[in-house]
Write a protein that holds these residues in place. Structure first.
Motif, PDB file in Angstrom:
ATOM      1  N   ILE A 107      14.939 -12.614   4.778  1.00  0.00           N
ATOM      2  CA  ILE A 107      13.827 -12.565   5.730  1.00  0.00           C
ATOM      3  C   ILE A 107      13.919 -11.283   6.552  1.00  0.00           C
ATOM      4  CG2 ILE A 107      12.822 -13.635   7.781  1.00  0.00           C
ATOM      5  CD1 ILE A 107      12.268 -15.174   5.257  1.00  0.00           C
ATOM      6  N   GLY A 108      12.774 -10.599   6.680  1.00  0.00           N
ATOM      7  CA  GLY A 108      12.700  -9.395   7.498  1.00  0.00           C
ATOM      8  C   GLY A 108      11.514  -9.454   8.435  1.00  0.00           C
ATOM      9  N   ARG A 109      11.491  -8.523   9.402  1.00  0.00           N
ATOM     10  CA  ARG A 109      10.384  -8.513  10.363  1.00  0.00           C
ATOM     11  C   ARG A 109       9.587  -7.214  10.303  1.00  0.00           C
ATOM     12  NH1 ARG A 109      12.433  -9.615  15.904  1.00  0.00           N
ATOM     13  NH2 ARG A 109      14.577  -9.860  15.264  1.00  0.00           N
ATOM     14  N   ALA A 110       9.959  -6.283   9.422  1.00  0.00           N
ATOM     15  CA  ALA A 110       9.253  -5.000   9.323  1.00  0.00           C
ATOM     16  C   ALA A 110       7.864  -5.203   8.719  1.00  0.00           C
ATOM     17  CB  ALA A 110      10.059  -4.035   8.468  1.00  0.00           C
ATOM     18  N   PRO A 111       6.933  -4.274   8.962  1.00  0.00           N
ATOM     19  CA  PRO A 111       5.592  -4.413   8.386  1.00  0.00           C
ATOM     20  C   PRO A 111       5.554  -4.130   6.890  1.00  0.00           C
ATOM     21  CG  PRO A 111       5.748  -2.386   9.650  1.00  0.00           C
ATOM     22  CD  PRO A 111       7.010  -3.160   9.919  1.00  0.00           C
ATOM     23  N   GLY A 112       6.435  -3.238   6.409  1.00  0.00           N
ATOM     24  CA  GLY A 112       6.460  -2.931   4.986  1.00  0.00           C
ATOM     25  C   GLY A 112       5.294  -2.083   4.517  1.00  0.00           C
ATOM     26  N   GLY A 113       4.592  -1.466   5.452  1.00  0.00           N
ATOM     27  CA  GLY A 113       3.437  -0.642   5.102  1.00  0.00           C
ATOM     28  C   GLY A 113       2.744  -0.140   6.353  1.00  0.00           C
ATOM     29  N   SER A 114       1.548   0.352   6.180  1.00  0.00           N
ATOM     30  CA  SER A 114       0.795   0.938   7.287  1.00  0.00           C
ATOM     31  C   SER A 114       0.253  -0.129   8.230  1.00  0.00           C
ATOM     32  CB  SER A 114      -0.380   1.753   6.729  1.00  0.00           C
ATOM     33  OG  SER A 114      -1.305   0.886   6.094  1.00  0.00           O
ATOM     34  N   ALA A 115      -0.200   0.308   9.395  1.00  0.00           N
ATOM     35  CA  ALA A 115      -0.801  -0.615  10.357  1.00  0.00           C
ATOM     36  C   ALA A 115      -2.044  -1.269   9.767  1.00  0.00           C
ATOM     37  CB  ALA A 115      -1.149   0.127  11.646  1.00  0.00           C
ATOM     38  N   GLU A 116      -2.819  -0.478   9.003  1.00  0.00           N
ATOM     39  CA  GLU A 116      -4.039  -1.008   8.403  1.00  0.00           C
ATOM     40  C   GLU A 116      -3.704  -2.098   7.370  1.00  0.00           C
ATOM     41  OE1 GLU A 116      -4.847   3.060   9.941  1.00  0.00           O
ATOM     42  OE2 GLU A 116      -3.271   2.167   8.717  1.00  0.00           O
ATOM     43  N   ALA A 117      -2.639  -1.858   6.567  1.00  0.00           N
ATOM     44  CA  ALA A 117      -2.230  -2.854   5.573  1.00  0.00           C
ATOM     45  C   ALA A 117      -1.749  -4.132   6.263  1.00  0.00           C
ATOM     46  CB  ALA A 117      -1.138  -2.284   4.674  1.00  0.00           C
ATOM     47  N   CYS A 127       6.304  -2.966  -5.852  1.00  0.00           N
ATOM     48  CA  CYS A 127       6.337  -4.422  -5.659  1.00  0.00           C
ATOM     49  C   CYS A 127       5.865  -4.854  -4.270  1.00  0.00           C
ATOM     50  CB  CYS A 127       7.750  -4.954  -5.902  1.00  0.00           C
ATOM     51  SG  CYS A 127       7.861  -6.750  -5.753  1.00  0.00           S
ATOM     52  N   PRO A 128       4.631  -5.378  -4.155  1.00  0.00           N
ATOM     53  CA  PRO A 128       4.188  -5.958  -2.885  1.00  0.00           C
ATOM     54  C   PRO A 128       4.536  -7.434  -2.770  1.00  0.00           C
ATOM     55  CG  PRO A 128       2.361  -5.904  -4.406  1.00  0.00           C
ATOM     56  CD  PRO A 128       3.540  -5.314  -5.142  1.00  0.00           C
ATOM     57  N   ASN A 129       4.997  -8.048  -3.880  1.00  0.00           N
ATOM     58  CA  ASN A 129       5.196  -9.494  -3.893  1.00  0.00           C
ATOM     59  C   ASN A 129       6.471  -9.849  -4.663  1.00  0.00           C
ATOM     60  OD1 ASN A 129       5.040 -12.299  -4.314  1.00  0.00           O
ATOM     61  ND2 ASN A 129       2.810 -12.261  -4.257  1.00  0.00           N
ATOM     62  N   PRO A 130       7.622  -9.910  -3.982  1.00  0.00           N
ATOM     63  CA  PRO A 130       8.866 -10.258  -4.662  1.00  0.00           C
ATOM     64  C   PRO A 130       8.812 -11.601  -5.389  1.00  0.00           C
ATOM     65  CG  PRO A 130       9.321  -9.454  -2.456  1.00  0.00           C
ATOM     66  CD  PRO A 130       7.842  -9.627  -2.553  1.00  0.00           C
ATOM     67  N   ASP A 157       0.826  -1.211   0.000  1.00  0.00           N
ATOM     68  CA  ASP A 157       0.000   0.000   0.000  1.00  0.00           C
ATOM     69  C   ASP A 157       0.861   1.262   0.000  1.00  0.00           C
ATOM     70  OD1 ASP A 157      -2.400   1.459   0.004  1.00  0.00           O
ATOM     71  OD2 ASP A 157      -2.330   1.691   2.185  1.00  0.00           O
ATOM     72  N   MET A 158       1.936   1.252  -0.787  1.00  0.00           N
ATOM     73  CA  MET A 158       2.799   2.438  -0.928  1.00  0.00           C
ATOM     74  C   MET A 158       2.741   2.913  -2.372  1.00  0.00           C
ATOM     75  SD  MET A 158       6.141   1.872   1.455  1.00  0.00           S
ATOM     76  CE  MET A 158       5.983   1.624   3.228  1.00  0.00           C
ATOM     77  N   ASP A 195       2.565  12.638  -4.268  1.00  0.00           N
ATOM     78  CA  ASP A 195       1.822  11.439  -4.686  1.00  0.00           C
ATOM     79  C   ASP A 195       2.602  10.158  -4.423  1.00  0.00           C
ATOM     80  OD1 ASP A 195       3.804  11.567  -6.582  1.00  0.00           O
ATOM     81  OD2 ASP A 195       2.460  11.694  -8.319  1.00  0.00           O
ATOM     82  N   GLY A 196       3.694  10.269  -3.657  1.00  0.00           N
ATOM     83  CA  GLY A 196       4.486   9.104  -3.304  1.00  0.00           C
ATOM     84  C   GLY A 196       5.531   8.735  -4.328  1.00  0.00           C
ATOM     85  N   ARG A 197       5.530   9.388  -5.484  1.00  0.00           N
ATOM     86  CA  ARG A 197       6.444   9.031  -6.555  1.00  0.00           C
ATOM     87  C   ARG A 197       7.698   9.903  -6.516  1.00  0.00           C
ATOM     88  NH1 ARG A 197       2.393   7.055 -11.351  1.00  0.00           N
ATOM     89  NH2 ARG A 197       0.820   6.244  -9.929  1.00  0.00           N
ATOM     90  N   VAL A 198       8.767   9.383  -7.094  1.00  0.00           N
ATOM     91  CA  VAL A 198      10.052  10.073  -7.047  1.00  0.00           C
ATOM     92  C   VAL A 198       9.976  11.327  -7.912  1.00  0.00           C
ATOM     93  CG1 VAL A 198      12.528   9.888  -7.449  1.00  0.00           C
ATOM     94  CG2 VAL A 198      11.223   7.850  -6.776  1.00  0.00           C
ATOM     95  N   PRO A 199      10.197  12.515  -7.331  1.00  0.00           N
ATOM     96  CA  PRO A 199      10.087  13.759  -8.107  1.00  0.00           C
ATOM     97  C   PRO A 199      11.255  13.921  -9.075  1.00  0.00           C
ATOM     98  CG  PRO A 199      10.891  14.238  -5.911  1.00  0.00           C
ATOM     99  CD  PRO A 199      10.561  12.772  -5.927  1.00  0.00           C
ATOM    100  N   SER A 200      11.057  14.744 -10.081  1.00  0.00           N
ATOM    101  CA  SER A 200      12.115  14.997 -11.049  1.00  0.00           C
ATOM    102  C   SER A 200      13.209  15.868 -10.448  1.00  0.00           C
ATOM    103  CB  SER A 200      11.540  15.690 -12.286  1.00  0.00           C
ATOM    104  OG  SER A 200      11.111  17.010 -11.947  1.00  0.00           O
ATOM    105  N   ALA A 201      14.364  15.877 -11.101  1.00  0.00           N
ATOM    106  CA  ALA A 201      15.472  16.714 -10.645  1.00  0.00           C
ATOM    107  C   ALA A 201      15.078  18.183 -10.685  1.00  0.00           C
ATOM    108  CB  ALA A 201      16.705  16.462 -11.508  1.00  0.00           C
ATOM    109  N   GLY A 202      14.286  18.570 -11.697  1.00  0.00           N
ATOM    110  CA  GLY A 202      13.833  19.953 -11.795  1.00  0.00           C
ATOM    111  C   GLY A 202      12.935  20.346 -10.646  1.00  0.00           C
TER     112      GLY A 202
END
Length: 327
Positions: free
Chosen positions: A105-115, A52-55, A46-47, A246-253
């Motif tokens: 293997i990791g233990r982080a949630p990888g997203g919000s509490a709701e996700a 990629c939510p599924n490697p 939910d980012m 919007d969560g996306r990587v902004p341009s250099a400009g």
């Protein structure tokens, strides 16, 4: 010096998730050609800015387009899943691509509490149980449950000739101690940790089996170009932290014309301190200096730029600089 890649599959402004996933595939193919040791793709949920939510799905595709490079997850977030399911999935990948599959293997949630709740219910309870879940996963992969245990009667098919290699990822001493206790190789996330990484890795290596350190790197033909690319990545991190954009990587400009507050400038200074940015010679020198602190067995590189072409070029310039040094 061994180099590998951690790909978060970032979505750039003006691009779609499909564009980002195709760029990840192209990056894996390039890494295979350049001589990188491994290509891992991360799991996020939910980012808007990460595709990629599924490697597992991506690795099934990437394996078919590459020939030599090890492929893996960086990481499967185990608290969300049953160990048997993970073992089945990565045994299948290891059957398709023999001697090439890593299971981070990791233990982080990888997203919000709701996700997290939507994925696996009580995430915190699952995190508490993770060491036991990790034990079950290893038993499934090695087919060595005690005969009096229920799970000894089943196996996660297909069973490959060689099991996937399990790595534990983390950003703290706690994760390093768990990796050491379980006899697992360890990956420390320098790029996302404020902990004393060199001390943690040094302590792990006293009894550990192998350590990778993950660092953020942006390499360009000139220092000025690299710094411009880095500013875009830094703005992206700031906006993510504040829930802006919007969560996306902004341009250099966009980054160049952004009016950073005093607080944001201080945040940038701290984040930039952990990055390696510059032309090929500068990047190689900075990596060598970091190597003296960590004595890592391998370096895993994460590069976030708005331009997918600039990201590919960064990895190529880095490979040329480091692999030339290795000769």
């Amino acid at each position: 010096m061994k180099l590998s890649i951690l790909d978060q599959s970032p979505i750039s402004s003006g691009k779609s998730a499909r564009d980002a996933l195709h760029a990840s595939l192209e990056l894996a193919v390039l890494a295979d050609e350049l001589g990188y040791t491994r290509y891992w793709i991360a799991e996020h949920h939910d980012m808007d800015g990460l595709a990629c939510p599924n490697p597992d799905v991506m690795l099934g595709l990437i394996g078919s387009y590459t020939k030599r490079i090890r492929i893996g997850a960086g990481a499967v977030l185990l608290p969300h899943y049953k160990p048997y399911h993970v073992a089945e999935t990565y045994n299948l990948l290891a059957t398709l691509y023999p001697d090439r599959v890593d299971l981070g293997i990791g233990r982080a949630p990888g997203g919000s509490a709701e996700a997290s709740i939507a994925l696996s219910g009580n995430f915190l309870e699952n995190v508490r149980r993770m060491p036991d879940a990790l034990d079950d996963l290893l038993h499934f992969l090695h087919n060595d449950f005690a005969e009096d245990q229920m799970f000894s009667k089943i196996k996660p098919t297909p069973v490959p000739h060689r099991s996937p290699t399990v790595w534990l990822l983390g950003t703290s001493e706690k994760s390093a101690l768990l990796a050491s206790r379980k006899g697992l190789p360890y990956v420390f996330g320098h790029f996302m940790s404020d902990a004393d990484g060199p001390a943690i890795v040094k302590k792990y290596k006293e009894d550990g089996t192998g350590a990778i350190v993950t660092v953020s790197v942006i390499c360009a033909e000139t220092t000025a170009e690299a710094e411009q690319l880095a500013l875009s990545s830094l703005l992206w991190n700031i906006q993510k932290g504040k829930g802006e954009g919007d969560g996306r990587v902004p341009s250099a400009g966009t980054a160049k014309n952004y009016a950073f507050s005093v607080e944001e400038q201080e945040t940038i200074r701290k984040m930039r301190h952990k990055m390696i940015v510059g032309n090929p010679q500068q990047v190689r020198t900075q990596l060598e200096q970091l190597q003296k602190k960590y004595n890592a067995d391998e370096w895993m590189i994460v590069t976030i730029t708005h331009s997918y072409e600039a990201r590919m070029k960064s990895y190529k310039l880095l490979a040329d600089a480091v692999f030339d040094l290795n000769k």
